[in-house]
Design a protein around this motif. Sequence first.
Motif, PDB file in Angstrom:
ATOM      1  N   ILE A   1       0.905  -1.252  -0.149  1.00 39.15           N
ATOM      2  CA  ILE A   1      -0.223  -0.004   0.051  1.00 39.15           C
ATOM      3  C   ILE A   1       0.961   1.023   0.002  1.00 39.15           C
TER       4      ILE A   1
ATOM      5  N   VAL B   1       0.725   4.258  -2.679  1.00 38.25           N
ATOM      6  CA  VAL B   1       0.331   5.536  -2.410  1.00 38.25           C
ATOM      7  C   VAL B   1       1.795   6.658  -2.294  1.00 38.25           C
TER       8      VAL B   1
ATOM      9  N   THR C   1       2.678   7.320  -6.138  1.00 37.91           N
ATOM     10  CA  THR C   1       1.789   8.204  -6.638  1.00 37.91           C
ATOM     11  C   THR C   1       2.290   9.666  -6.199  1.00 37.91           C
ATOM     12  N   PHE C   2       2.482   9.590  -4.942  1.00 37.20           N
ATOM     13  CA  PHE C   2       2.811  11.276  -4.414  1.00 37.20           C
ATOM     14  C   PHE C   2       4.372  11.355  -5.202  1.00 37.20           C
TER      15      PHE C   2
ATOM     16  N   ILE D   1       2.439  10.954   6.068  1.00 38.78           N
ATOM     17  CA  ILE D   1       2.046   9.482   5.734  1.00 38.78           C
ATOM     18  C   ILE D   1       3.068   8.557   5.882  1.00 38.78           C
TER      19      ILE D   1
END
Length: 108
Positions: A59, A63, A66-67, A88
């Motif tokens: 995950i 995530v 993508t950032f 995060i």
Amino acid sequence: MLKSVAAPAAITIMILIVISMVALLKLPAGASIPMQWNLQGGVNWSAPKAVGVWFTPAIALLVLGTFAYASSQSEAIATRMWPVAYTIGFVLILVHSAHLWFASKHLG
């Protein structure tokens, strides 16, 4: 100066991988890793050891990857996402560590 999200993303993913590798060595062979507990402390469902241990790093890769990609497209986006990526990352490390700690306590 462009603040890249790649550094906190890479650091987070490396830490999660190390935590997962330690868990693979410490958890019993063939164990089912609890993935969700109910309010009474019972396990709602479990996953095979490999899935349970590598779920959070996977995950995180999606995530934070993508950032990192989005922040490479614009300095304005990178400036806004940089502190969010660190936050995060910290939360993912904390949650992953807690999950595996609770799982190890449950498995004895």
